[in-house]
Design a protein around this motif. Sequence first.
Motif, PDB file in Angstrom:
ATOM      1  N   ASP A  70       0.824  -1.210   0.000  1.00 52.53           N
ATOM      2  CA  ASP A  70       0.000   0.000   0.000  1.00 52.53           C
ATOM      3  C   ASP A  70       0.860   1.262   0.000  1.00 52.53           C
ATOM      4  O   ASP A  70       0.593   2.210  -0.745  1.00 52.53           O
ATOM      5  CB  ASP A  70      -0.931   0.011   1.214  1.00 52.53           C
ATOM      6  CG  ASP A  70      -2.017  -1.055   1.124  1.00 52.53           C
ATOM      7  OD1 ASP A  70      -2.346  -1.457   0.002  1.00 52.53           O
ATOM      8  OD2 ASP A  70      -2.522  -1.478   2.169  1.00 52.53           O
ATOM      9  N   LEU A  71       1.899   1.270   0.821  1.00 47.55           N
ATOM     10  CA  LEU A  71       2.762   2.460   0.897  1.00 47.55           C
ATOM     11  C   LEU A  71       3.565   2.633  -0.393  1.00 47.55           C
ATOM     12  O   LEU A  71       3.723   3.755  -0.889  1.00 47.55           O
ATOM     13  CB  LEU A  71       3.697   2.349   2.098  1.00 47.55           C
ATOM     14  CG  LEU A  71       3.035   2.421   3.480  1.00 47.55           C
ATOM     15  CD1 LEU A  71       4.073   2.243   4.577  1.00 47.55           C
ATOM     16  CD2 LEU A  71       2.304   3.754   3.661  1.00 47.55           C
ATOM     17  N   LEU A  72       4.073   1.516  -0.929  1.00 44.94           N
ATOM     18  CA  LEU A  72       4.860   1.588  -2.162  1.00 44.94           C
ATOM     19  C   LEU A  72       4.020   2.104  -3.332  1.00 44.94           C
ATOM     20  O   LEU A  72       4.474   2.945  -4.115  1.00 44.94           O
ATOM     21  CB  LEU A  72       5.425   0.205  -2.502  1.00 44.94           C
ATOM     22  CG  LEU A  72       6.517  -0.339  -1.574  1.00 44.94           C
ATOM     23  CD1 LEU A  72       6.795  -1.800  -1.899  1.00 44.94           C
ATOM     24  CD2 LEU A  72       7.790   0.486  -1.683  1.00 44.94           C
ATOM     25  N   MET A  73       2.795   1.612  -3.433  1.00 44.13           N
ATOM     26  CA  MET A  73       1.947   2.030  -4.534  1.00 44.13           C
ATOM     27  C   MET A  73       1.455   3.462  -4.357  1.00 44.13           C
ATOM     28  O   MET A  73       1.330   4.218  -5.329  1.00 44.13           O
ATOM     29  CB  MET A  73       0.766   1.074  -4.675  1.00 44.13           C
ATOM     30  CG  MET A  73       1.168  -0.305  -5.173  1.00 44.13           C
ATOM     31  SD  MET A  73       1.933  -0.271  -6.825  1.00 44.13           S
ATOM     32  CE  MET A  73       0.546   0.238  -7.825  1.00 44.13           C
ATOM     33  N   ALA A 107       4.235   5.554  -5.539  1.00 44.95           N
ATOM     34  CA  ALA A 107       4.357   5.521  -7.001  1.00 44.95           C
ATOM     35  C   ALA A 107       3.291   6.391  -7.661  1.00 44.95           C
ATOM     36  O   ALA A 107       3.577   7.115  -8.632  1.00 44.95           O
ATOM     37  CB  ALA A 107       4.243   4.085  -7.497  1.00 44.95           C
ATOM     38  N   ILE A 108       2.076   6.358  -7.130  1.00 38.96           N
ATOM     39  CA  ILE A 108       1.003   7.184  -7.682  1.00 38.96           C
ATOM     40  C   ILE A 108       1.323   8.666  -7.500  1.00 38.96           C
ATOM     41  O   ILE A 108       1.113   9.482  -8.410  1.00 38.96           O
ATOM     42  CB  ILE A 108      -0.346   6.831  -7.019  1.00 38.96           C
ATOM     43  CG1 ILE A 108      -0.811   5.456  -7.502  1.00 38.96           C
ATOM     44  CG2 ILE A 108      -1.411   7.883  -7.339  1.00 38.96           C
ATOM     45  CD1 ILE A 108      -2.038   4.935  -6.800  1.00 38.96           C
ATOM     46  N   ALA A 148       2.941  13.644 -10.171  1.00 38.18           N
ATOM     47  CA  ALA A 148       3.873  14.767 -10.225  1.00 38.18           C
ATOM     48  C   ALA A 148       4.621  14.822 -11.556  1.00 38.18           C
ATOM     49  O   ALA A 148       5.457  15.708 -11.767  1.00 38.18           O
ATOM     50  CB  ALA A 148       4.866  14.674  -9.065  1.00 38.18           C
ATOM     51  N   GLY A 149       4.339  13.861 -12.443  1.00 37.04           N
ATOM     52  CA  GLY A 149       4.938  13.884 -13.772  1.00 37.04           C
ATOM     53  C   GLY A 149       6.132  12.973 -13.956  1.00 37.04           C
ATOM     54  O   GLY A 149       6.780  13.013 -15.006  1.00 37.04           O
ATOM     55  N   SER A 150       6.431  12.130 -12.960  1.00 38.21           N
ATOM     56  CA  SER A 150       7.591  11.239 -13.063  1.00 38.21           C
ATOM     57  C   SER A 150       7.194   9.880 -13.635  1.00 38.21           C
ATOM     58  O   SER A 150       6.106   9.371 -13.347  1.00 38.21           O
ATOM     59  CB  SER A 150       8.225  11.032 -11.684  1.00 38.21           C
ATOM     60  OG  SER A 150       8.716  12.245 -11.163  1.00 38.21           O
ATOM     61  N   PRO A 151       8.069   9.265 -14.450  1.00 41.79           N
ATOM     62  CA  PRO A 151       7.806   7.904 -14.929  1.00 41.79           C
ATOM     63  C   PRO A 151       7.793   6.910 -13.760  1.00 41.79           C
ATOM     64  O   PRO A 151       8.451   7.126 -12.735  1.00 41.79           O
ATOM     65  CB  PRO A 151       8.988   7.635 -15.864  1.00 41.79           C
ATOM     66  CG  PRO A 151       9.494   8.991 -16.256  1.00 41.79           C
ATOM     67  CD  PRO A 151       9.292   9.834 -15.042  1.00 41.79           C
ATOM     68  N   VAL A 152       7.057   5.813 -13.930  1.00 36.13           N
ATOM     69  CA  VAL A 152       6.998   4.795 -12.881  1.00 36.13           C
ATOM     70  C   VAL A 152       7.133   3.408 -13.493  1.00 36.13           C
ATOM     71  O   VAL A 152       6.694   3.144 -14.610  1.00 36.13           O
ATOM     72  CB  VAL A 152       5.683   4.870 -12.071  1.00 36.13           C
ATOM     73  CG1 VAL A 152       5.645   6.126 -11.212  1.00 36.13           C
ATOM     74  CG2 VAL A 152       4.455   4.787 -12.975  1.00 36.13           C
ATOM     75  N   LEU A 153       7.769   2.504 -12.738  1.00 33.22           N
ATOM     76  CA  LEU A 153       7.913   1.096 -13.082  1.00 33.22           C
ATOM     77  C   LEU A 153       7.360   0.303 -11.908  1.00 33.22           C
ATOM     78  O   LEU A 153       7.790   0.480 -10.765  1.00 33.22           O
ATOM     79  CB  LEU A 153       9.393   0.751 -13.318  1.00 33.22           C
ATOM     80  CG  LEU A 153       9.759  -0.731 -13.463  1.00 33.22           C
ATOM     81  CD1 LEU A 153       9.070  -1.366 -14.667  1.00 33.22           C
ATOM     82  CD2 LEU A 153      11.286  -0.887 -13.577  1.00 33.22           C
ATOM     83  N   LEU A 154       6.399  -0.587 -12.189  1.00 32.05           N
ATOM     84  CA  LEU A 154       5.682  -1.267 -11.115  1.00 32.05           C
ATOM     85  C   LEU A 154       5.621  -2.773 -11.344  1.00 32.05           C
ATOM     86  O   LEU A 154       5.604  -3.240 -12.487  1.00 32.05           O
ATOM     87  CB  LEU A 154       4.231  -0.753 -11.036  1.00 32.05           C
ATOM     88  CG  LEU A 154       3.999   0.746 -11.053  1.00 32.05           C
ATOM     89  CD1 LEU A 154       2.507   1.029 -11.182  1.00 32.05           C
ATOM     90  CD2 LEU A 154       4.553   1.386  -9.791  1.00 32.05           C
ATOM     91  N   VAL A 188      -7.202  -1.302  -6.054  1.00 34.32           N
ATOM     92  CA  VAL A 188      -7.520   0.124  -5.925  1.00 34.32           C
ATOM     93  C   VAL A 188      -6.481   1.002  -6.601  1.00 34.32           C
ATOM     94  O   VAL A 188      -6.795   2.108  -7.054  1.00 34.32           O
ATOM     95  CB  VAL A 188      -7.660   0.526  -4.441  1.00 34.32           C
ATOM     96  CG1 VAL A 188      -8.892  -0.125  -3.836  1.00 34.32           C
ATOM     97  CG2 VAL A 188      -6.416   0.152  -3.642  1.00 34.32           C
ATOM     98  N   TYR A 189      -5.254   0.510  -6.717  1.00 33.15           N
ATOM     99  CA  TYR A 189      -4.182   1.339  -7.281  1.00 33.15           C
ATOM    100  C   TYR A 189      -4.170   1.265  -8.801  1.00 33.15           C
ATOM    101  O   TYR A 189      -3.975   2.282  -9.474  1.00 33.15           O
ATOM    102  CB  TYR A 189      -2.842   0.919  -6.686  1.00 33.15           C
ATOM    103  CG  TYR A 189      -2.844   1.030  -5.182  1.00 33.15           C
ATOM    104  CD1 TYR A 189      -2.872   2.274  -4.564  1.00 33.15           C
ATOM    105  CD2 TYR A 189      -2.876  -0.112  -4.375  1.00 33.15           C
ATOM    106  CE1 TYR A 189      -2.911   2.390  -3.176  1.00 33.15           C
ATOM    107  CE2 TYR A 189      -2.908  -0.001  -2.995  1.00 33.15           C
ATOM    108  CZ  TYR A 189      -2.939   1.248  -2.403  1.00 33.15           C
ATOM    109  OH  TYR A 189      -2.986   1.361  -1.036  1.00 33.15           O
TER     110      TYR A 189
END
Length: 342
Positions: A196-199, A202-203, A208-214, A221-222
């Motif tokens: 939950d905290l990691l996601m 990431a959100i 904020a405009g940053s790329p994400v790798l998940l 929910v995420y």
Amino acid sequence: MIIRGKLRLLATLSLAASMLIVTAGESAYAQTLPGAGKTVKYARGSWDTFWVGGYVIQLGLERLGYDVVEPSTLSVNIIYDALSTDQIQFTADGIAPLQNSVMDKYQATVAKAGEIENPASITGYLIDKKSSEEYNIKYLDQVKDPKLAGLFGSGGKARMSGLDTTWSAGTSAGVLGDIKRLGLSDTVTVETGSYDLLMSDAISRYLAGSPVLLYSWYPNVYTQKLLPGRDLVWLSFRQGEGRDGITSVQGLAGCAVAGPSCYGVTSMTYYVMANKKWLSENPAAAKFISLVKFPMQDRAIQNQKMEEPGQRSDIAIKKYAEQWILEHKTEFDSWIEQAEQK
């Protein structure tokens, strides 16, 4: 006056007698239910995206006369330990193939009692859609390039979010094995901790405009906030890069690679896992559990509802389960009737 008084007394006695008959009838019916006098304990995983399934099972067992204790929230390994020793009798959070290794470990004492949701979810690796399109990133192994990896972190190394420390060892081994096998150890840091905290982090970075790798799954929910096909895309493996559990899903929305299938993701199935001895001693419960089906889309709707104020509490989730049962009354009642015949 005396006659009226007698009439009132007779009416009162008649009503009292009727109530006794009704109460006695209800009591006799309750005593004939297959679960009468039996207590059931169960557990759920530390993630809350399918707690609703546990409540559906709980409410059904209560209809069958069982006294069901409110669920404990435990990590995967502890759940299976407790199932094996009959400290708890079932969980609705058995996930294959994610938990295959722990299922195999306890197969002598713990069984798949019912396939409650299939497909339950799609699991795999995702990046933001903008980065995929701008840099033509379609395969996970492309993140071996430090220039591309640096987009998702810093210093030529990507941050991969989403691996929960409480998940089964098999899940962690699978993800870390993928990273090693594809030669990504020098360019990808797999962040582990609270999912939950990691996601949530990431959100926040994505917004904020940053790329994400998940590493994540849909629906939850995420991945309904960052939706595959709209905000995110699934990365594929190349043929030959797979491992056990990696599959090709036809027509998967949001796959970065054009074509009929998306190779490198896993289709999950949710099972109700139960203590074998308890199942054999409770044929009505076993029958009911084997019949229950909860569609993935219904869970997606419930998971989305959990984002509303006050809808993530146990009370709210249980209320949703009650509402779901009402909306599927004919089907649910048939499950109960078939179970009562055992």
